[in-house]
Design a protein around this motif. Structure first.
Motif, short mmCIF file in Angstrom:
data_model
loop_
_atom_site.label_atom_id
_atom_site.label_comp_id
_atom_site.label_asym_id
_atom_site.label_seq_id
_atom_site.Cartn_x
_atom_site.Cartn_y
_atom_site.Cartn_z
N GLU A 100 0.83 -1.19 0.00
CA GLU A 100 0.00 0.00 0.00
C GLU A 100 0.88 1.26 0.00
N PRO A 101 0.51 2.25 -0.79
CA PRO A 101 1.30 3.48 -0.82
C PRO A 101 1.53 4.10 0.55
N PRO A 112 1.81 9.85 0.33
CA PRO A 112 1.30 8.62 -0.27
C PRO A 112 0.60 8.85 -1.59
N GLU A 113 0.08 10.06 -1.81
CA GLU A 113 -0.63 10.34 -3.06
C GLU A 113 0.31 10.74 -4.18
N VAL A 117 5.50 7.57 -5.08
CA VAL A 117 5.11 6.56 -4.10
C VAL A 117 4.10 5.59 -4.71
N GLN A 118 3.17 6.09 -5.51
CA GLN A 118 2.20 5.22 -6.16
C GLN A 118 2.89 4.23 -7.10
N ALA A 121 4.94 1.63 -5.04
CA ALA A 121 4.06 0.64 -4.42
C ALA A 121 3.58 -0.38 -5.45
#
Length: 244
Positions: A100-101, A112-113, A117-118, A121
């Protein structure tokens, strides 16, 4: 001096991909088969991270600013993502775990957005399902290469005999890393990678002696080049530590 304990680098594994000939085009960082990874894509990812770091550095927020990945690291991770997706589609495997991010974001100190990071992940998730076979004892050449890397980085004493170091290094983590590299090299061999000369030699760590010193790494694309190799950004970042 005992060799430092091997540390897995982000649990990421990647195969050595075959080359499809020299391909260069302005604005292209790398090719994976007929797919392009553009410099604009890399710029966009890094610009977004710099903007988020600038916000973190605001006086009212306090705290240390997150470290940004080097440009070449971003290129390597985008290449791996393309390779993994193509191998997955060809072989029809499914991921065995999902990253999960938010998990990565907490470890890297990045939003995380964010696209970086996306993408990272998604890469972790894809690589979790790659079939690699059963680990086997390393060959003499493989052990020699790992020992040479450790000596060059100063994490293995030059006074310790190779035979003693080899016995310390032959642990499950190393066997897993080596078998993953071999298996994935064969699996990804048909998905040709060509890297812009400015990023050569581009390598990705599979197993580390520490967060900054690779024990086992895989070259991506062509070997080194005499062409321009300066890939620094306006604010030269240090490499972000990969999650364990």
């Amino acid at each position: 001096m005992r060799a430092r304990r091997l540390v897995a680098a982000a649990s990421l594994v990647v195969g050595l991909v075959a080359l499809t000939g020299c391909r260069t085009e302005p604005g292209v960082a790398a090719y994976v088969g007929d797919q392009q990874i553009t410099e604009d894509t890399v710029d966009s990812i890094l610009d977004e991270l710099r903007d988020s770091r600038a916000a973190t550095e605001a006086p009212e927020l306090g705290g240390p600013a997150p470290e940004l990945p080097p440009r070449s690291q971003v290129v390597g991770e985008l290449v791996l993502g393309q390779v993994c997706d193509q191998v997955s589609a060809d072989q029809g495997y499914q991921p065995r775990g999902r990253m999960e991010p938010v998990q990565l974001a907490g470890q890297l100190g990045l939003p995380p957005e964010s696209e970086y990071v996306q993408q990272l992940a998604a890469l972790h998730t894809c690589l979790s399902g790659l079939p690699v076979g059963e680990p086997a004892a390393p060959t003499e050449q493989e052990l020699a290469e790992v020992i040479a890397a450790g000596r060059a980085a100063g994490v293995i004493s030059p006074d310790t005999p190779d035979a003693e170091i080899a016995g310390q290094l032959d642990v499950p983590q190393l066997r897993n890393a080596l078998v993953s590299r071999r298996a994935l090299a064969e699996a990804a061999g048909e998905h040709g990678v060509t890297v812009n000369p400015r990023y050569r030699p581009l390598e990705f760590p599979i197993l580390n002696f520490s967060s900054e010193v690779a024990a086992v790494s895989v070259p991506l694309g062509e070997p080194g080049s005499d062409a321009v190799t300066d890939v620094s950004s306006p604010e030269p970042p240090t490499g972000a530590q990969q999650p364990a």
